[in-house]
Design an enzyme around this catalytic site. Structure first.
Site, PDB file in Angstrom:
ATOM      1  N   SER A 143       0.815  -1.222   0.000  1.00 48.30           N
ATOM      2  CA  SER A 143       0.000   0.000   0.000  1.00 48.30           C
ATOM      3  C   SER A 143       0.845   1.268   0.000  1.00 48.30           C
ATOM      4  O   SER A 143       1.544   1.545  -0.953  1.00 48.30           O
ATOM      5  CB  SER A 143      -0.955  -0.046   1.194  1.00 48.30           C
ATOM      6  OG  SER A 143      -1.749   1.101   1.234  1.00 48.30           O
TER       7      SER A 143
ATOM      8  N   ASP B 200      -2.948   6.366  -3.130  1.00 57.71           N
ATOM      9  CA  ASP B 200      -1.814   5.709  -2.485  1.00 57.71           C
ATOM     10  C   ASP B 200      -1.324   4.608  -3.434  1.00 57.71           C
ATOM     11  O   ASP B 200      -1.861   4.461  -4.538  1.00 57.71           O
ATOM     12  CB  ASP B 200      -2.201   5.178  -1.093  1.00 57.71           C
ATOM     13  CG  ASP B 200      -3.140   3.991  -1.162  1.00 57.71           C
ATOM     14  OD1 ASP B 200      -3.958   3.949  -2.099  1.00 57.71           O
ATOM     15  OD2 ASP B 200      -3.044   3.114  -0.291  1.00 57.71           O
TER      16      ASP B 200
ATOM     17  N   ASP C 129      -6.411   1.768  -3.178  1.00 61.45           N
ATOM     18  CA  ASP C 129      -7.677   1.542  -2.478  1.00 61.45           C
ATOM     19  C   ASP C 129      -8.125   2.856  -1.833  1.00 61.45           C
ATOM     20  O   ASP C 129      -9.229   2.963  -1.326  1.00 61.45           O
ATOM     21  CB  ASP C 129      -7.584   0.412  -1.443  1.00 61.45           C
ATOM     22  CG  ASP C 129      -6.471   0.588  -0.444  1.00 61.45           C
ATOM     23  OD1 ASP C 129      -5.628   1.500  -0.613  1.00 61.45           O
ATOM     24  OD2 ASP C 129      -6.436  -0.191   0.527  1.00 61.45           O
TER      25      ASP C 129
ATOM     26  N   ASP D  46      -1.517   1.349  -3.825  1.00 58.01           N
ATOM     27  CA  ASP D  46      -2.375   0.294  -4.373  1.00 58.01           C
ATOM     28  C   ASP D  46      -3.783   0.807  -4.685  1.00 58.01           C
ATOM     29  O   ASP D  46      -4.674   0.019  -5.032  1.00 58.01           O
ATOM     30  CB  ASP D  46      -2.436  -0.922  -3.441  1.00 58.01           C
ATOM     31  CG  ASP D  46      -3.113  -0.612  -2.121  1.00 58.01           C
ATOM     32  OD1 ASP D  46      -2.991   0.533  -1.642  1.00 58.01           O
ATOM     33  OD2 ASP D  46      -3.777  -1.502  -1.564  1.00 58.01           O
TER      34      ASP D  46
HETATM   35 MG    MG Z   1      -3.678   1.249   0.218  1.00 56.56          MG
END
Ligand code: MG
Length: 451
Positions: free
Chosen positions: A97, A239, A243, A241
Site C-alpha cells: 500500500s 496511495d 484503495d 495500491d
Molecule cells: Mg492502500
C-alpha cells in the site's frame, strides 16, 4: 515464525529481510491449501512485485490449486474480480500500500471480495507453521494470464454513477498515482467519463513511487500546484495500491480524508437515509455532517475490514476512514479509490465545485502525532495512559479515546508499525494542539519509565 503473521493489512515486511521469497512460497502453499480451486493474484508496481508474486503462485500451484494472474491492478480491482467470478475461490494482492518501496506485502481476499477475516487468516497461519503436503506431479496447478480485469472494474464503477451527467460536464482533472497500481485504471475511468486528465507520477516504468506513496498534503505538493495552475476541476492522488484517494480543489487546496468522507456521507444520505460507519479515529466533522443530514453514525475499531464488515452487517449507506479510504456498499464492501473518484466527480457535477462544498463544512482542528514505540511495550503504555486518565469519559473501542466537552484525544498503538499514534481534535486549534502535545509527552514519559 510466530503464530501471528498478519497485521492490520495482511503480511508486510522489508523485502529480502522479513518479506522473503521463502516466506512467500510457504504463504502460497498455505493459501492454496485453504482456498483450493482457483486463486486470483495481482500486484502493485513495486520492483519486488514479480519476485513475491512468482513465489506465492508457485506455492499455490504446488498444492494443486490454479492461479489466475491479473497483472498490475489496484487492490479494489482484484477484489471486484474475485467477488464477480464464481469460479475464483479467493485472491492474493501483493502490495504494501502506502509503505516505502523497500516494503512489500501479501494480502488475502475472501471469495466475496472482502479482505480476509481474522478467522480466515488464522487458518492460513495454522497451515503456514506446518509442513504442507504437496500435490503429486500430475495434479499440480496451472497459471493463466487474464487481461480483462482492469476494464471490468472500470465498467462496474461507471455503472454505479450518473455517467451521462459527468460526461456532459466535460471536467478537467489532474491525477497523481504515485506511479502505483492505478496508473491504468483511473486514467481509463476518467477517459470513459469524458474527463480530460493530466497525469503526474502515473508511469509504472519509472521508479515507484515517484513521490512518497502516502497521499498526505506534504507528499503531493506537485499535484497541488499543478491542479491550481491548470485550472482543473479536481486533483486526485492515490496511495500505492489505489484503495484510497484524496482530493485537491481548483485552487490547489488539499482536502483531508475526513472532509471528503464528510462530504460524501452527506451526499449519500441525501439519496438514502441510514447509517454511516467509520472508525473512532475519524473527525467529529463527519458526525456533525451526518447528524445534520438526519443520518446515524456508528464508530468501530480502526481497520478497513472492520468498517466494511460492520457496514455489511448493518446495511450501512456509506462508510470509510479518515485516510481517504471510502467504502461504497452498492459497489463492493472494501475501500475503493476508483469508485471514490467517480463518486466525487458526480458529487461535483450535482452539488457544485468542491471548493464551495468544502467551505460550507464546519471547521475542526485535528493534530496527529506519532511516537516510536516497540511492539512489546504498546500494552504497558496503554495501561499507563488509562491510569493517568482515570475519571475521564473514555471510549475503548480501539486504543483509548478520551472525550472532553470541547474535543477528544485518541491514543492507540499502530497495528502495522512500532508506533503509538496520538490524535487530538477540537474546534479550538490551541486546545487541539495543547492536548496533542500533552498526550504525546505522556506516551514518551511512559516509554522512558518502562525502559
Ligand atoms: Mg492502500
Amino acid at each position: 515464525m510466530p503464530g501471528r503473521l498478519f497485521g492490520t493489512n495482511g503480511v508486510r515486511g522489508v523485502v529480502n529481510e522479513d518479506m522473503t521469497s521463502d516466506l512467500a512460497l510457504q504463504m502460497g502453499k498455505a493459501i492454496g491449501t485453504v482456498m483450493g480451486g482457483t486463486v486470483a493474484i495481482a500486484t502493485d508496481t513495486r520492483n519486488s512485485a514479480h519476485m513475491i508474486k512468482m513465489a506465492v503462485s508457485s506455492g499455490i500451484m504446488s498444492v494443486g490449486a490454479d492461479v489466475i494472474d491479473l497483472g498490475v491492478l489496484p487492490t479494489p480491482a482484484i477484489q471486484y474480480y474475485v467477488k464477480t467470478h464464481d469460479d475464483v475461490r479467493g485472491g492474493v494482492m501483493i502490495t504494501a500500500s502506502h509503505n516505502p518501496p523497500q516494503f512489500n506485502g501479501i494480502k488475502c481476499i475472501s471469495s466475496d471480495g472482502t479482505e480476509a477475516s481474522r478467522k480466515d487468516e488464522e487458518e492460513i497461519e495454522a497451515h503456514y507453521s506446518n509442513d504442507i503436503l504437496c500435490a503429486s506431479w500430475n495434479t499440480i496447478g496451472s497459471m493463466q494470464r487474464v487481461r480483462d480485469a482492469a476494464e471490468e472494474y472500470v465498467n462496474a464503477i461507471i455503472s454505479k454513477v450518473d455517467a451521462e451527467a459527468i460526461r456532459k460536464a466535460e471536467l478537467k482533472v489532474c491525477l497523481d498515482c504515485a506511479n502505483g497500481a492505478a496508473y491504468e485504471t483511473t486514467p481509463l475511468l476518467l477517459k470513459k467519463l469524458n474527463v480530460r486528465v493530466i497525469t503526474i507520477n502515473s508511469n509504472p516504468q519509472v521508479e515507484f513511487p515517484g513521490r512518497p506513496s502516502e497521499p498526505t498534503e506534504e507528499n503531493v505538493g506537485d499535484l497541488l500546484s499543478l491542479t491550481e495552475s491548470m485550472g482543473s476541476d479536481l486533483g486526485i492522488a492515490h496511495d500505492g495500491d489505489a484503495d484510497r484517494c484524496v482530493f485537491i480543489t481548483t485552487n490547489g487546496k488539499y482536502v483531508s480524508g475526513d472532509k471528503s468522507l464528510a462530504l460524501l456521507s452527506g451526499y449519500a444520505l441525501s439519496k438514502r437515509a441510514g447509517l454511516i460507519v467509520t472508525p473512532v479515529s475519524t473527525s467529529s466533522l463527519v458526525e456533525e455532517v451526518v447528524e445534520e443530514a438526519h443520518g446515524v453514525i456508528e464508530y468501530t475499531a480502526v481497520g478497513s475490514p472492520i468498517v466494511a464488515r460492520r457496514m455489511m452487517e448493518a446495511g450501512a449507506v456509506f462508510g470509510g476512514e479518515e485516510n481517504g479510504g471510502l467504502i461504497f456498499p452498492d459497489h463492493q464492501y472494501c475501500r475503493d479509490g476508483g469508485m471514490a473518484v467517480a463518486k466525487m466527480l458526480e458529487c461535483i457535477v450535482k452539488e457544485g465545485p468542491l471548493e464551495n462544498q468544502i467551505s460550507r463544512l464546519p471547521t475542526y482542528y485535528t493534530v496527529k502525532k506519532k511516537v516510536e514505540c516497540p511492539n512489546e511495550m504498546k500494552k504497558d503504555v496503554l495501561d499507563r495512559i488509562a491510569k493517568e486518565s482515570a475519571g475521564a469519559k473514555i471510549d475503548r473501542t480501539d486504543g483509548m479515546k478520551i472525550i472532553f466537552d470541547d474535543g477528544w484525544v485518541l491514543a492507540r498503538p499502530s497495528g502495522t508499525e512500532p508506533l503509538f499514534r496520538v490524535f487530538s481534535e477540537s474546534k479550538d486549534a490551541d486546545v487541539a494542539e495543547g492536548r496533542a502535545e500533552r498526550y504525546e509527552n505522556l506516551v514518551r514519559e511512559c516509554l522512558q519509565d518502562l525502559s
